[in-house]
Design a protein around this motif. Sequence first.
Motif, PDB file in Angstrom:
ATOM      1  N   PRO A  43       0.778  -1.067  -0.094  1.00  0.00           N
ATOM      2  CA  PRO A  43       0.025  -0.296  -0.088  1.00  0.00           C
ATOM      3  C   PRO A  43       0.840   1.177  -0.051  1.00  0.00           C
ATOM      4  O   PRO A  43       2.181   1.216   0.421  1.00  0.00           O
ATOM      5  N   PRO A  44       0.244   2.216  -0.323  1.00  0.00           N
ATOM      6  CA  PRO A  44       1.201   3.619  -0.352  1.00  0.00           C
ATOM      7  C   PRO A  44       1.669   4.000   0.914  1.00  0.00           C
ATOM      8  O   PRO A  44       2.745   4.595   0.730  1.00  0.00           O
ATOM      9  N   GLU A  45       1.132   3.752   1.991  1.00  0.00           N
ATOM     10  CA  GLU A  45       1.981   4.042   3.233  1.00  0.00           C
ATOM     11  C   GLU A  45       3.092   3.234   3.606  1.00  0.00           C
ATOM     12  O   GLU A  45       3.996   3.756   4.149  1.00  0.00           O
ATOM     13  N   VAL A  46       3.217   2.082   3.052  1.00  0.00           N
ATOM     14  CA  VAL A  46       4.332   1.229   3.021  1.00  0.00           C
ATOM     15  C   VAL A  46       5.488   1.765   2.499  1.00  0.00           C
ATOM     16  O   VAL A  46       6.640   2.102   2.862  1.00  0.00           O
ATOM     17  N   VAL A  47       5.304   2.255   1.275  1.00  0.00           N
ATOM     18  CA  VAL A  47       6.096   2.847   0.062  1.00  0.00           C
ATOM     19  C   VAL A  47       6.478   4.058   0.848  1.00  0.00           C
ATOM     20  O   VAL A  47       7.839   4.343   0.929  1.00  0.00           O
ATOM     21  N   GLU A  48       5.859   5.005   1.442  1.00  0.00           N
ATOM     22  CA  GLU A  48       6.103   5.966   2.117  1.00  0.00           C
ATOM     23  C   GLU A  48       6.871   6.027   3.238  1.00  0.00           C
ATOM     24  O   GLU A  48       8.011   6.674   3.431  1.00  0.00           O
ATOM     25  N   ALA A  49       6.731   4.938   3.994  1.00  0.00           N
ATOM     26  CA  ALA A  49       7.588   4.388   5.071  1.00  0.00           C
ATOM     27  C   ALA A  49       9.068   4.203   4.721  1.00  0.00           C
ATOM     28  O   ALA A  49       9.896   4.773   5.389  1.00  0.00           O
ATOM     29  N   TYR A  50       9.118   3.377   3.468  1.00  0.00           N
ATOM     30  CA  TYR A  50      10.536   3.110   2.910  1.00  0.00           C
ATOM     31  C   TYR A  50      11.281   4.552   2.669  1.00  0.00           C
ATOM     32  O   TYR A  50      12.419   4.605   2.827  1.00  0.00           O
ATOM     33  N   ARG A  51      10.440   5.282   2.050  1.00  0.00           N
ATOM     34  CA  ARG A  51      10.709   6.550   1.690  1.00  0.00           C
ATOM     35  C   ARG A  51      11.272   7.491   2.887  1.00  0.00           C
ATOM     36  O   ARG A  51      12.443   8.155   2.636  1.00  0.00           O
ATOM     37  N   VAL A  52      10.778   7.457   3.818  1.00  0.00           N
ATOM     38  CA  VAL A  52      11.244   8.346   5.057  1.00  0.00           C
ATOM     39  C   VAL A  52      12.156   7.767   5.490  1.00  0.00           C
ATOM     40  O   VAL A  52      13.206   8.472   6.146  1.00  0.00           O
ATOM     41  N   LYS A  53      12.300   6.318   5.553  1.00  0.00           N
ATOM     42  CA  LYS A  53      13.417   5.650   6.299  1.00  0.00           C
ATOM     43  C   LYS A  53      14.710   5.725   5.769  1.00  0.00           C
ATOM     44  O   LYS A  53      15.963   6.146   6.445  1.00  0.00           O
ATOM     45  N   MET A  54      14.825   5.945   4.330  1.00  0.00           N
ATOM     46  CA  MET A  54      16.028   6.269   3.357  1.00  0.00           C
ATOM     47  C   MET A  54      16.222   7.746   3.302  1.00  0.00           C
ATOM     48  O   MET A  54      17.060   8.247   2.417  1.00  0.00           O
ATOM     49  N   GLY A  55      15.247   8.773   3.763  1.00  0.00           N
ATOM     50  CA  GLY A  55      15.483   9.818   3.733  1.00  0.00           C
ATOM     51  C   GLY A  55      15.318  10.614   2.476  1.00  0.00           C
ATOM     52  O   GLY A  55      15.510  11.897   1.954  1.00  0.00           O
ATOM     53  N   LEU A  56      14.489   9.915   1.500  1.00  0.00           N
ATOM     54  CA  LEU A  56      13.818  10.268   0.091  1.00  0.00           C
ATOM     55  C   LEU A  56      12.820  11.334   0.210  1.00  0.00           C
ATOM     56  O   LEU A  56      12.311  11.620  -0.764  1.00  0.00           O
ATOM     57  N   ASP A  57      12.164  11.609   1.390  1.00  0.00           N
ATOM     58  CA  ASP A  57      11.161  12.475   1.362  1.00  0.00           C
ATOM     59  C   ASP A  57      11.577  14.047   1.362  1.00  0.00           C
ATOM     60  O   ASP A  57      10.796  14.867   1.542  1.00  0.00           O
ATOM     61  N   GLN A  58      13.049  13.948   1.636  1.00  0.00           N
ATOM     62  CA  GLN A  58      13.302  15.422   1.666  1.00  0.00           C
ATOM     63  C   GLN A  58      13.740  16.039   0.372  1.00  0.00           C
ATOM     64  O   GLN A  58      13.915  15.073  -0.812  1.00  0.00           O
ATOM     65  N   PRO A  59      13.853  17.355   0.179  1.00  0.00           N
ATOM     66  CA  PRO A  59      14.043  17.913  -1.127  1.00  0.00           C
ATOM     67  C   PRO A  59      15.358  17.427  -1.913  1.00  0.00           C
ATOM     68  O   PRO A  59      16.283  16.882  -0.931  1.00  0.00           O
ATOM     69  N   LEU A  60      15.666  17.511  -3.012  1.00  0.00           N
ATOM     70  CA  LEU A  60      17.149  16.819  -3.512  1.00  0.00           C
ATOM     71  C   LEU A  60      17.933  17.433  -3.092  1.00  0.00           C
ATOM     72  O   LEU A  60      19.286  16.923  -2.692  1.00  0.00           O
ATOM     73  N   PRO A  61      18.099  18.951  -3.090  1.00  0.00           N
ATOM     74  CA  PRO A  61      19.209  19.695  -2.690  1.00  0.00           C
ATOM     75  C   PRO A  61      19.619  19.184  -0.874  1.00  0.00           C
ATOM     76  O   PRO A  61      20.788  19.098  -0.661  1.00  0.00           O
ATOM     77  N   VAL A  62      18.604  18.936  -0.108  1.00  0.00           N
ATOM     78  CA  VAL A  62      18.962  18.586   1.201  1.00  0.00           C
ATOM     79  C   VAL A  62      19.375  17.203   1.283  1.00  0.00           C
ATOM     80  O   VAL A  62      20.292  17.084   2.096  1.00  0.00           O
ATOM     81  N   GLN A  63      18.852  16.315   0.319  1.00  0.00           N
ATOM     82  CA  GLN A  63      19.669  14.955   0.272  1.00  0.00           C
ATOM     83  C   GLN A  63      21.105  14.977   0.300  1.00  0.00           C
ATOM     84  O   GLN A  63      22.022  13.993   0.502  1.00  0.00           O
ATOM     85  N   TYR A  64      21.309  15.803  -1.018  1.00  0.00           N
ATOM     86  CA  TYR A  64      22.706  15.998  -1.572  1.00  0.00           C
ATOM     87  C   TYR A  64      23.410  16.551  -0.508  1.00  0.00           C
ATOM     88  O   TYR A  64      24.748  15.913  -0.218  1.00  0.00           O
ATOM     89  N   MET A  65      23.190  17.656   0.134  1.00  0.00           N
ATOM     90  CA  MET A  65      24.090  18.231   1.130  1.00  0.00           C
ATOM     91  C   MET A  65      24.353  17.255   2.507  1.00  0.00           C
ATOM     92  O   MET A  65      25.350  17.230   2.863  1.00  0.00           O
ATOM     93  N   SER A  66      23.385  16.654   2.519  1.00  0.00           N
ATOM     94  CA  SER A  66      23.373  15.584   3.713  1.00  0.00           C
ATOM     95  C   SER A  66      24.308  14.502   3.372  1.00  0.00           C
ATOM     96  O   SER A  66      25.119  13.991   4.381  1.00  0.00           O
ATOM     97  N   TYR A  67      24.284  13.826   2.264  1.00  0.00           N
ATOM     98  CA  TYR A  67      25.219  13.002   1.813  1.00  0.00           C
ATOM     99  C   TYR A  67      26.567  13.116   1.930  1.00  0.00           C
ATOM    100  O   TYR A  67      27.533  12.854   2.126  1.00  0.00           O
ATOM    101  N   LEU A  68      26.776  14.794   1.194  1.00  0.00           N
ATOM    102  CA  LEU A  68      28.192  15.020   1.249  1.00  0.00           C
ATOM    103  C   LEU A  68      28.669  15.323   2.815  1.00  0.00           C
ATOM    104  O   LEU A  68      29.738  15.182   3.135  1.00  0.00           O
ATOM    105  N   GLY A  69      27.731  15.618   3.665  1.00  0.00           N
ATOM    106  CA  GLY A  69      28.370  15.812   5.046  1.00  0.00           C
ATOM    107  C   GLY A  69      28.618  14.566   5.296  1.00  0.00           C
ATOM    108  O   GLY A  69      29.461  14.381   6.580  1.00  0.00           O
ATOM    109  N   ASN A  70      27.766  13.476   5.201  1.00  0.00           N
ATOM    110  CA  ASN A  70      28.155  12.173   5.769  1.00  0.00           C
ATOM    111  C   ASN A  70      29.303  11.711   5.347  1.00  0.00           C
ATOM    112  O   ASN A  70      30.206  10.950   6.036  1.00  0.00           O
ATOM    113  N   LEU A  71      29.702  12.020   3.967  1.00  0.00           N
ATOM    114  CA  LEU A  71      30.903  11.603   3.187  1.00  0.00           C
ATOM    115  C   LEU A  71      32.077  12.286   4.181  1.00  0.00           C
ATOM    116  O   LEU A  71      33.167  11.601   4.245  1.00  0.00           O
TER     117      LEU A  71
END
Length: 310
Positions: A43-71
Amino acid sequence: MTRMILFRVGRSILTLLIVVTIVFMFIRLSGDPAEALAPPDAPPEVVEAYRVKMGLDQPLPVQYMSYLGNLAHGDFGYSIHTGRSAAAIFLDRLPATLALGGTALLIALVCGVAIGTAAALKRNSVIDRLVMGFSVFAFAMPNFFFGLIVILVGAFGFGIFFGAAAGNSMSLLTLLPPAATLGLAHMGAFARFTRSSLLETLNQPFMRALKARGVPATRRLLRHAVPNAAIPVVTMLGLSLGGIVAGAVVTEQVFAWPGVGQLLVRSVATRDIAVVQFLVLMVALSMTIANLLVDILYTVLDPRIRRASA
């Protein structure tokens, strides 16, 4: 020379940043990884839970800066399938790939330079024609096709399976066939580069002067011809490192070799984002380091480059 090395290091860092950015964008723009990971009837709520768990619910620039910070903090992410860190999974597979790639490069370099030197010293002879014919065949033969031929000949002709899938063990019997397959094309390239470079050097006026002075042929070859003919071969060596890394992906699949290339294919198929990003980063890092070492080796072999960079 120090200024040249610092410039090359800065360029390598910029190259790695560009590679990380391209991989980051392509993975996320190729489709929603959360939908690929969730069951087909989720169901859509399960897909959304996966998305939140991986941080894919954030805007793309936020995901990118977060990834660079983690690196920057040494956090390369975790596999969404096993829960292990991407670095740990990579290190588990690295010895197998190093053994395969190192053996393939050694076979290509030693055999290619040897037969290329023989072809140059026996120019226009039967040996020269055989070497050039072999180099064309080796360069034109696709890795996957030659690998399949090796496996079929071994299985049906000798009753031996040339693949690591048999017990998933690494031995000389399982290592040499994929290494020879991976190094075949580069062996032909080394032979052609060595022949052409050595012939050009042997025809230089200083080589004729050495011969006129009575310098023995072996000394002329080893002391004067080989160092001057080595720069194109060193260039080919740097290019071959990248080719072997890329070719290892196909070769490891054909021979079921438990290395990084096989892991990369499976991670891409299952959309394991953290593992894919880390593997591509490591491949890019190895290639940039190889090119940096080749540039430094230029200055050792050629005094003109050393004086120009001073």
